[in-house]
Design a protein around this motif. Structure first.
Motif, PDB file in Angstrom:
ATOM      1  N   TYR A 133       0.896  -1.051  -0.050  1.00  0.00           N
ATOM      2  CA  TYR A 133       0.049  -0.140  -0.003  1.00  0.00           C
ATOM      3  C   TYR A 133       1.119   1.181   0.112  1.00  0.00           C
ATOM      4  CZ  TYR A 133      -3.525   3.493   1.660  1.00  0.00           C
ATOM      5  OH  TYR A 133      -4.369   4.497   1.532  1.00  0.00           O
ATOM      6  N   VAL A 134       0.357   2.149  -0.853  1.00  0.00           N
ATOM      7  CA  VAL A 134       0.987   3.472  -0.730  1.00  0.00           C
ATOM      8  C   VAL A 134       0.022   4.552  -0.940  1.00  0.00           C
ATOM      9  CG1 VAL A 134       3.237   2.734  -1.954  1.00  0.00           C
ATOM     10  CG2 VAL A 134       1.460   3.625  -3.380  1.00  0.00           C
ATOM     11  N   GLU A 135       0.357   5.705  -0.233  1.00  0.00           N
ATOM     12  CA  GLU A 135      -0.543   6.696  -0.206  1.00  0.00           C
ATOM     13  C   GLU A 135       0.000   8.374  -0.784  1.00  0.00           C
ATOM     14  OE1 GLU A 135      -3.825   6.467   2.816  1.00  0.00           O
ATOM     15  OE2 GLU A 135      -2.598   8.066   3.459  1.00  0.00           O
ATOM     16  N   PHE A 136      -0.613   9.106  -1.685  1.00  0.00           N
ATOM     17  CA  PHE A 136      -0.377  10.183  -1.905  1.00  0.00           C
ATOM     18  C   PHE A 136      -1.232  11.023  -1.059  1.00  0.00           C
ATOM     19  CE2 PHE A 136       1.067   7.650  -5.200  1.00  0.00           C
ATOM     20  CZ  PHE A 136       2.308   8.197  -5.657  1.00  0.00           C
ATOM     21  N   ARG A 137      -0.828  12.637  -0.928  1.00  0.00           N
ATOM     22  CA  ARG A 137      -1.588  13.623  -0.608  1.00  0.00           C
ATOM     23  C   ARG A 137      -1.826  14.490  -1.663  1.00  0.00           C
ATOM     24  NH1 ARG A 137      -4.659  13.440   4.031  1.00  0.00           N
ATOM     25  NH2 ARG A 137      -3.067  12.394   5.977  1.00  0.00           N
ATOM     26  N   VAL A 138      -3.130  14.846  -2.089  1.00  0.00           N
ATOM     27  CA  VAL A 138      -3.426  15.470  -3.291  1.00  0.00           C
ATOM     28  C   VAL A 138      -4.369  16.627  -3.340  1.00  0.00           C
ATOM     29  CG1 VAL A 138      -4.468  14.975  -5.812  1.00  0.00           C
ATOM     30  CG2 VAL A 138      -3.122  13.223  -4.604  1.00  0.00           C
ATOM     31  N   GLY A 139      -3.895  17.784  -3.900  1.00  0.00           N
ATOM     32  CA  GLY A 139      -4.839  18.620  -4.054  1.00  0.00           C
ATOM     33  C   GLY A 139      -5.026  19.898  -3.005  1.00  0.00           C
ATOM     34  N   ASP A 140      -6.028  20.582  -3.310  1.00  0.00           N
ATOM     35  CA  ASP A 140      -6.234  21.880  -2.166  1.00  0.00           C
ATOM     36  C   ASP A 140      -6.327  21.280  -0.858  1.00  0.00           C
ATOM     37  OD1 ASP A 140      -5.841  23.892  -4.182  1.00  0.00           O
ATOM     38  OD2 ASP A 140      -8.025  23.214  -4.958  1.00  0.00           O
ATOM     39  N   TYR A 141      -7.172  20.198  -0.725  1.00  0.00           N
ATOM     40  CA  TYR A 141      -7.472  19.694   0.725  1.00  0.00           C
ATOM     41  C   TYR A 141      -6.947  18.587   1.023  1.00  0.00           C
ATOM     42  CZ  TYR A 141     -11.356  23.057  -0.027  1.00  0.00           C
ATOM     43  OH  TYR A 141     -11.859  24.100   0.008  1.00  0.00           O
ATOM     44  N   GLN A 142      -5.613  18.172   0.425  1.00  0.00           N
ATOM     45  CA  GLN A 142      -4.817  17.146   0.712  1.00  0.00           C
ATOM     46  C   GLN A 142      -5.632  15.609   1.068  1.00  0.00           C
ATOM     47  OE1 GLN A 142      -1.046  17.594   0.965  1.00  0.00           O
ATOM     48  NE2 GLN A 142      -1.957  18.905  -0.180  1.00  0.00           N
ATOM     49  N   HIS A 143      -6.589  15.461   0.038  1.00  0.00           N
ATOM     50  CA  HIS A 143      -7.103  14.237  -0.116  1.00  0.00           C
ATOM     51  C   HIS A 143      -6.129  13.050  -0.182  1.00  0.00           C
ATOM     52  CE1 HIS A 143     -11.015  16.404  -0.180  1.00  0.00           C
ATOM     53  NE2 HIS A 143     -10.697  16.823  -1.125  1.00  0.00           N
ATOM     54  N   GLU A 144      -6.688  11.762   0.130  1.00  0.00           N
ATOM     55  CA  GLU A 144      -5.543  10.864  -0.038  1.00  0.00           C
ATOM     56  C   GLU A 144      -6.030   9.895  -1.160  1.00  0.00           C
ATOM     57  OE1 GLU A 144      -6.136   8.911   3.804  1.00  0.00           O
ATOM     58  OE2 GLU A 144      -5.372  10.490   4.921  1.00  0.00           O
ATOM     59  N   LEU A 145      -4.949   9.832  -1.682  1.00  0.00           N
ATOM     60  CA  LEU A 145      -5.053   8.686  -2.974  1.00  0.00           C
ATOM     61  C   LEU A 145      -4.081   7.380  -2.654  1.00  0.00           C
ATOM     62  CD1 LEU A 145      -5.705   7.703  -5.910  1.00  0.00           C
ATOM     63  CD2 LEU A 145      -3.755   9.103  -6.675  1.00  0.00           C
ATOM     64  N   GLY A 146      -4.911   6.488  -2.281  1.00  0.00           N
ATOM     65  CA  GLY A 146      -4.189   5.214  -1.971  1.00  0.00           C
ATOM     66  C   GLY A 146      -4.245   4.177  -3.005  1.00  0.00           C
ATOM     67  N   ILE A 147      -2.829   3.353  -3.233  1.00  0.00           N
ATOM     68  CA  ILE A 147      -2.901   2.391  -4.133  1.00  0.00           C
ATOM     69  C   ILE A 147      -2.496   1.166  -3.501  1.00  0.00           C
ATOM     70  CG2 ILE A 147      -1.697   1.506  -5.988  1.00  0.00           C
ATOM     71  CD1 ILE A 147      -0.916   4.410  -6.760  1.00  0.00           C
ATOM     72  N   ILE A 148      -3.323   0.022  -3.551  1.00  0.00           N
ATOM     73  CA  ILE A 148      -3.565  -1.118  -2.678  1.00  0.00           C
ATOM     74  C   ILE A 148      -3.105  -2.210  -3.680  1.00  0.00           C
ATOM     75  CG2 ILE A 148      -4.677  -2.635  -1.329  1.00  0.00           C
ATOM     76  CD1 ILE A 148      -6.612  -0.090  -0.695  1.00  0.00           C
ATOM     77  N   ASP A 149      -2.339  -3.096  -3.328  1.00  0.00           N
ATOM     78  CA  ASP A 149      -1.913  -4.479  -3.782  1.00  0.00           C
ATOM     79  C   ASP A 149      -3.273  -5.286  -4.291  1.00  0.00           C
ATOM     80  OD1 ASP A 149      -1.264  -7.053  -4.557  1.00  0.00           O
ATOM     81  OD2 ASP A 149       0.760  -6.615  -3.862  1.00  0.00           O
ATOM     82  N   ALA A 150      -3.368  -5.476  -5.659  1.00  0.00           N
ATOM     83  CA  ALA A 150      -4.729  -6.200  -5.968  1.00  0.00           C
ATOM     84  C   ALA A 150      -5.287  -7.370  -5.187  1.00  0.00           C
ATOM     85  CB  ALA A 150      -4.572  -6.415  -7.483  1.00  0.00           C
TER      86      ALA A 150
END
Length: 137
Positions: A42-59
């Motif tokens: 699992y990895v996670e990014f903080r994205v955008g004006d409100y620092q929303h989380e975009l997570g990528i999970i092993d399938a």
């Protein structure tokens, strides 16, 4: 009651490749990884004006019923320049899902399939900009 977007979860069979692809597209590195050492599940990014989380999970951890077939909801991320974002995504190997489409004054949507099979939506949305302007005021 819905309070706000917390985490968008995408699945990938190759988390490292997905992490690197999104890092290049977003222009930021993932800030969180589990396990901390070795290949991530699992990895996670903080994205955008409100620092929303975009997570990528092993399938392999996808819920029962998860499908690589198209379907379900599309989450749209606000962008300043939809055409430039669309072109960048295509240059990076994403494929069109829905070309840029006007939805009425102040609204344009587009979506792509990332190289890992996820649908990523981008949008110009004047309501988003109104909320953002009000929060900074």
């Amino acid at each position: 009651m819905l309070r706000g977007l917390t985490t968008i979860s995408f699945y990938a069979h190759d988390v490292v490749a997905a992490r690197d692809w999104y890092a290049e597209f977003l222009g930021v590195r993932a800030y969180f990884q589990r396990p901390e050492q070795g290949d991530p599940a699992y990895v996670e990014f903080r994205v955008g004006d409100y620092q929303h989380e975009l997570g990528i999970i092993d399938a392999r951890f996808a819920p029962d019923g998860w499908s690589t077939e198209d379907g379900g909801a599309i989450v749209y991320w606000a962008v300043d320049d939809l055409e430039a974002t669309w072109e960048r995504l295509l240059e990076m190997g994403a494929t069109p899902f829905e070309k840029p489409t006007g939805r009425g004054p102040g609204f344009v949507t587009a979506s792509v399939r990332d190289p890992f099979g996820n649908i990523l939506g981008v949008m110009v949305n004047h309501h988003y900009m109104d909320v953002l302007a009000g929060r900074k005021g």
